[in-house]
Design a protein around this motif. Sequence first.
Motif, PDB file in Angstrom:
ATOM      1  N   ALA A  91      23.347 106.930  29.096  1.00 44.41           N
ATOM      2  CA  ALA A  91      24.065 107.593  30.188  1.00 44.41           C
ATOM      3  C   ALA A  91      24.939 106.604  30.942  1.00 44.41           C
ATOM      4  N   THR A 125      27.983 105.710  28.872  1.00 48.75           N
ATOM      5  CA  THR A 125      28.989 106.775  28.912  1.00 48.75           C
ATOM      6  C   THR A 125      29.846 106.662  30.166  1.00 48.75           C
ATOM      7  N   GLY A 137      33.821 105.803  30.218  1.00 47.16           N
ATOM      8  CA  GLY A 137      34.730 106.718  30.893  1.00 47.16           C
ATOM      9  C   GLY A 137      35.611 105.983  31.896  1.00 47.16           C
ATOM     10  N   VAL A 162      28.777 113.906  34.290  1.00 49.76           N
ATOM     11  CA  VAL A 162      28.635 114.254  32.880  1.00 49.76           C
ATOM     12  C   VAL A 162      28.200 115.702  32.685  1.00 49.76           C
ATOM     13  N   ASN A 213      37.970 112.737  29.853  1.00 48.35           N
ATOM     14  CA  ASN A 213      36.510 112.712  29.737  1.00 48.35           C
ATOM     15  C   ASN A 213      36.078 112.555  28.281  1.00 48.35           C
ATOM     16  N   SER A 217      32.627 111.299  27.319  1.00 49.73           N
ATOM     17  CA  SER A 217      31.425 112.048  27.689  1.00 49.73           C
ATOM     18  C   SER A 217      31.447 113.490  27.196  1.00 49.73           C
TER      19      SER A 217
END
Length: 1999
Positions: A301, A304, A308, A1730, A1767, A1770
């Motif tokens: 997480a 990500t 991003g 996310v 994005n 993600s």
Amino acid sequence: MDLQELTSAVGLDFGQLLQELAGMDEGEVSIPDSPIDSEESSPQSTFEKQRASLQTYLDSIPYEAESTDYMQARLEDIVGKIAICAQTKNWLTLTTWDGMLQCWLLLRYPMTKDIRSKLVRLYYELCLVPGLEPRVIRSWADMISRLLCSKADQKRKLEPADLQLPWRPLWQVLQKELWPKKRLQESSRNMINILLYVAEHCRRYYPTDDIPEMLSTFVPLTTKNTILTMIPVMTSFLPPFNPHLYMPMFFKLWEAFNSSVIDDRLLELCGELSEEHLSGRFGDAGEAAAEHKDVGIWTEAEWTVLMGRTLNSMNVPVGATRGASTTAAHADTMGDRQSLRIRKAFSRYNSLAKIIVFSIRLDGPDRVDNPSGGFLGGSRALDSLDKLITSTETYFHPSNSGHWTLALTSFLHRLTLEFCKRWKDEQLPTCKTPVIHRLTPAIRRAFVNSLRTPALLAMFAKDPISSSYSQGALRILALLEPNMIMPDLLERAYSGLEVINETHRTTAVMTMLSGVALPLVNEKIWLGGQKHVLPLLELCIPGIDLNDPMKTLCASMFIVSVAQHIKIGDCSMHHGVSLSSDAPGEEMMEVDPAEHLPDGSVENGPVLSREEERSLARDSTAGFADWVTSLFRRVFALYENLPEEGGKRNTTGGKMEEAVLKSIKGTLDVVCLHLSDPLFDLVLNIVYDYATTNARSNAVRAFGQLVACLARVKPEKTIAKFLPFCVNQIKEELKHGASSIRTTSTHEAIPSDTTLHWNMSILRGCLGYGGSELLQYKETFIELILLLIDKCKSERGYSGTGRLINRIMHTVGGVYPINARFVNTEEWESIEFDRNHILHWGKLYEPQDVKIEWHVPSKEEIDFVVEVLERIASPALDKIESLLQTTGHWDGIDRNDFCRYLHAVRSLWSGLPTIFREGEKKVVSPCIEPESEVDGLFLNRLQVAAGFALEDPNDPRYQQVVAHRERFGDVIHRASIALRQEHEGEDHIDAVISVSKAIDVYLLEYAMTRGNFESMQKTYAATRELNRMWPRQKENSRAVMLKRAQLYHVGRVYLEGLYRRRSQLDDWLLEDLVELSLSPYTRVRRHSQAILQNACGYFMRSTRFCLPYLYAALAKGTDPDRMKGALYVLWNKGISAYALTDLRFGGQHLQYLLECQHQEKPSIQKLLTNVMQAVTAQVTEEGFHTSAFTEDIPEVDLAVQELCSEFSADVIDKNLLRDALQKAGPRIAVRNKQYQDIVLGIVEIASRPLTHWRYVQFSARLLHGLLIRDRCPPPEVAKFFGEQSISPHPTIRALAQKSFVKLTAHVKIRTYSKSYRELWLDQWKSPLHIDIPISDPEKFLQSLNVSVSRTSDSEFYVDKLETGFLAWVPTVKAYKIVKSSQESIQWEQASIPVLQTLSTVFASEGYFEKLLLLLGQESGKNHMNLDLRPEQIVFAKSIAKTFEYQSLDAILSVIDPLLTDSDRFKQRAAAEMLAGLLRGAKHWPTEPFNKLWTWFMARIDTIYDQIKHDTMSFWDHFFTEQLSDRDYRRVEPFVNWILALPLEFQADSAFSMSKALQVFNVVVDSAWQRLAPVADDYAQLFFDNANTGYAEIRGHIASNLATIVARQWQPWYPSCDAFLQACITDSDPLRIRNARYIDRVSNIVQQLPVWKEQRLPPPRVSQSQYDKVGLTVLHWIWTCSHGPQATLVFPYIIVLLPEVLRMSELNDSSELQKYSTAVLYVLSAITTPVEYVQPIADHFLQAIKSSDSWRIRVNALPTLIVFFYRNLMSVPSTVVTRVMDVLLECLADENVEVREMASKMLSGVVRCSQRQSIVPLKDRFLKLIRRTKLPPRRDPKYAESLRTLHSAILGLCALIESFPYSVEPWMPPLTEVLANHATDPPPISTTIRKCASEFKKTHQDTWHKDQQAFDEDQLQSLSTMLVGTSYFRAPDDDEEQSLKLPRRIEETSFGGGYVVARHPTLFNDNISAIFVRPTTDSANEVQRKVAKAGDENREENYI
């Protein structure tokens, strides 16, 4: 000259850029570590390693250096002096010893860790001493940095185990700077950044165990207002260990706030942590290391999020958006203004590169083995990088450049640097990274392969910086994987060099080749490059072209970069032995064949063995002779076309021509240095032939430089060749009158002198090197010099003679390295090397392997120097002395003789800076104040060996040289006196300037100047980078090692030139310089001032010596020119700063300047204004406190004791300490007296009736700076400020009011402070201050809503609640209530006279009437925007705070009529005064407080009613001023009055409604505690009235809603630990997903479809309920999206999105469409959490799939793709699949616009993320094309078939366009498919033509290569796609029957074909058609006939 010196000719382009790109420290002298560092098991201590490193330096210099013990004793002496200064609080003297410590560090002697750590501790404590000048603190912060060596990529000198520092004292000092008191705030103050700099360097040494304590301190202070301040503080303080304690919190805060500041800080932190914890527990962090998780140290997480942010940082434009990709920067401007003072230069792309590179490891299956679920190279991080690069690849191309290009190329370059650094680090045996976490060859290849394409694309970028970044990346990639990079580079190189008409490509290619020169020439790096060296060099020859300077510079750069690594000689003639048996060569080739030795030279090309490659390279060297000849011929041609020499500096042309000449000189220098003996002889003969048959006036200097290049290599040959000819020619020319016309100033060259100057220049070139070689010609030289001095009478002639003398003296008397070839001399001279030198090309050395040869003056050379002094200098001085006897009667001949002889002597001495070392001098004027200064604390020179030729004072030669030098100084002193008599005025100017130049030589041409040393440092630093792959690389070229040794040598010489004592003669010459600086002639003044300012930096106390003369020149009656000269000297920053703090003159400096008003000359007054501005900036309140410091600092004393314990017991000289302590008191007394004298003196000057207003203004500024918090100023100062506060001059009035504010604030804090720390750190507390413990936050907040009784003893007010957003501090600051006047605060006794004086001024008759009259005058600046002036409010507030209600009635009586005055300026003045009064009455007793507020509340309705448009802004500011940072209960009636205002939304008057809403917003924003209980009611009210018809009201509703939502966000926790735990366990600890009004918004969303059906028809559509509510909601979303708390809006966006998409299709409401589209785009400009990515994407997809409106699809598709791209990192795979499905569906949409938009989107999606889908998609589209046959137009299925076919064609075109800059293997066959449909009906044909046109444009640059992917038929198909007329289809029967052919067309023969005219049933109006039956004609013939037919039937529009 080497490559760096060459590139410096380009200015800032290449050399400076290399330093920037490498991120290196310019001051770094070393190859980072000693050779011994690589021995992992070495038992040596760090001290011994440092000693071994030092030894490599000592071995490189040609003289014996000091022992370590001796230098330790010098360190002890320095530390002892520092300790004495610290103990006696003599901070300014201590800073001078900092400089001496820096000198000691420069010599690189070892220092034990204990000493270093305790020095750091001392300087750390010094930085925390309160009340010292920022410049002093900054110097100590710099010392901390130097001692820690904590700059990027340097090896740290200390680890946490060696040093532990306390963080809290620094935090306490920093708090004052973070949140300064408003009345004491200085905007220019920079202490906050200095202290954060200290924290950043020391945070590694803060105890790891203190991290929880740090967090419990920082987190409660982090609020929505302070987040931009606290994030930099936390990232600066928190140690880089145990990141699991704080990183979860940072990620949650990062998610919640929209800020570029937070982005920068946290990305930098993540980069540092990624690198720090690469080795895990095996690294330096040990048990405090971060655990490795999914990707490096990051969870999936977190990774990500990081990726991003990385993608968004590139700022690439997507879709129609070309602006910023984020609203974060805008949000920062809305944050706390104090945070904007925190500034730091960030390299975000460096941080991003570190995050990625140091997270790469084998952590998953390889994509090769597992195509569906694998990762590139088996690394998740590398796979993410590949995805990132793929998604941005097209933006690297030059045709797609923009502001993002620099970001992308910078990121690319940093990636390669960091990867290379890590790769090389992991090859070391000392590497601590576990093997399983290390990079592998497969990862390296995958990394290079990912970056290869973008780097090659950006190589030709339009801006030079981006191009250089990409070329830097290619250089690293070529060193990592030469096989993969070099072939592509060479291919571009040949094409770029062969095409001469594309200059941009040619220069880019040559600079690129310069970067990859090492792999090109070194077969150990890349086998196969050597054979290309000569062909590339030959192609560069045409690049030497004076008409194209940039190309010449680039060509020179490439030639140098190659030539410095090779021997230029033919070794093909030695090719008699088989290479396979070449034993010595093989032995030297110890390399890993698997790593760097490819089987063949070109990737996927012909395979050549090592022997074959060597053979080819050896054979190619046969062409060197021709190449060298061509090069020199080309250079001669360039010389012949140079412009004439001339100008003040005798330059050739302008800057570009000079740069070209410098680059050519550098090129020839390196080429000549590496010529083989036969080629050197060849070149020598070529140059000699040219020199003896030509004499060109435009190339005199340039040709001399060329000869110098030859002399550097073989001086004996060169001198023997040229000397006889040149001497004879010079004598012959002089015999015939050359240079016989007497001149003393620069002039154009006389044509008849050309041959003389030509040969003198050649001779100078010959004599630049050789040393002892010159001695055999010494008699010739002396005779020639005497002849030249006697006969050369023109300035050009005698200055040329001077340069010749200087060159000879430097050559024989200097210490310098010789032989800078790329290998050691014995190797160069070996037979084996000569036979096989190609095997050694590109050889690199470690420091200990280089054998450096030096020229050191021999006894004979020194004797020659003495002889020159006797035979040349002495007679010349005799003649000067005789001329000085008659200066009053000089004619032109005498002046000329004087200048000639003085120039000769001056030139001689300037060539001998190191001929002798100065001994001890007899100081006649020590300039010491014996009562207050200690002589023993003044600096002495750091005596070290520096290679001086004569050092023994008993040596007769030493005595002779010293005598000659002193005579030289004495003569120029007497000349200066004589020429100051001004007998002949301007005629003497040249002579006077000649004297000043001679003084410059005498005083400063000793040892080395600072400028020259720093220049050499920069040159070395940049040169070192040229061949260095990574920062800790020990190997480098031999030339760099020579520079390293030379820099170490000149560093020692430089130290000898510092801190020099002054002899009597030095003083006389300084006096002469001062007098010359005051000369009536501008030329003389300017020249002398520069020398004087420079000299003051080297001679001890020379500034103090000169100041009396300068001050005397400012006296009344002085000549204006002398005065001007003195002011220019005093303007110098260093002299001015010294004068202000000097114990002798510090009290007089400012007064001398202020007394200058007697001179009315405008130029002097303008100059004085500049001087005063500079001085005012240096007058700070800490200035006098620093030099008169008396407080005890136990922390510093303890640090001094601990430091001294590391040395002997005698480290501190007890007698010196006693003397210093005795004189500390008198020193402080002197400074205190100076302060009083200065202040009273300035007031006296300013108070004189005749003082000009400008000087009153100067005085006010100075007095403001001289207000010091620890001392009370005299009452006279207060009186001055009080009287001037109503001055009619606005600037004086503003300064006086500002000073009054500061003065009263000082009275307040002196009254409140109990210690000096409280005083200087703003830690004082008001007597009314109480601390309220926070045990139950909820209960505490509720208590703030209970009204306060001002008669109660237990009540309190909480004005500033600076906590409670995340957690709570233990106690909150509150204030008690003052009930009666007896409880009022009594000010300190010392300030009573001052306050009484001010009170008298304010009580004077009419004071406030005058004040308000002045404030009410119309402003000359911004008339339109009238805001309250903060400074006026603060002034009024200070009056109210200090004097309370003394003048209340008088003030109110003046204000009252103005509050409703029709003049808005008077109204504003009253509002400012009233605002200040109300704010200042905070602590008034109850009775006057109530009186004031009762008075105000009685008038508030009247005030409110008369507010108009033009006064609204300042009344809004007034209301805000009363509520901001105030407990609303203090002004509860006022708040209640605002809340009682009727909020109307549908009334007739928009302004009345707007006014009420704007005032209400003040309560929402500033009195939230009062509004919080009823905020929901107001929010519902706003939602209920969202349908207002006024745009302005909608804006206010949106603004109020946004503020309410933001203020309600208070996710506090009972403790810091609870918050930190929630960040770990809770998915939403900050509750950003809690949407309080989601039900109400959902209700609106449900109503919108109903309202849409009820919309009114145009033009009344804007009055529809749907439009009005929609605009209000959109405005609200837009406002929230641009604020710091933008993420709070996402829950609402999810609900609103479908309706927003529907709004975007409404063409009948431009405003609604504009706002809805803007909201859709701004959605992508906020970082989306996310979990919201999929729902938002689902809404887009659903809208596209389910909508009946094609407009919604057209609008939604681009916004979907923008959102998808932003994005990308993600987006779940399921969403990607659905996006692809929707795009494919849209390709078959009935509407052609939707289809075309879908095609564009598909191209982008495939390009950036779905390349694995290409083959399935291609097969799908081909199958669809084959299956679809286009029936006749009349067929019912025609339209459907056309649409189906068009969708398939669009799909194929999208696939082709997804790779705009490459040709994939599957592309060429598609051209045949598309060509078959090139003549289909539109839109098919237009789509194909457009695709082909775009393909042509994007492949234009690489078409020479790309076309090889196509066969002949495919190329013809591509042509058909482009023009659409090469192939034709026959008409079917129906079409043929329906055509009506014009007669003339029918008669045209086309070999059986038909030409058909436009037909309305078949084609559009603007399309003509051609049908051709099978014909015997060729395609070209058919086209020709068709064109002819069209021409004949023009009126019928045939094609």
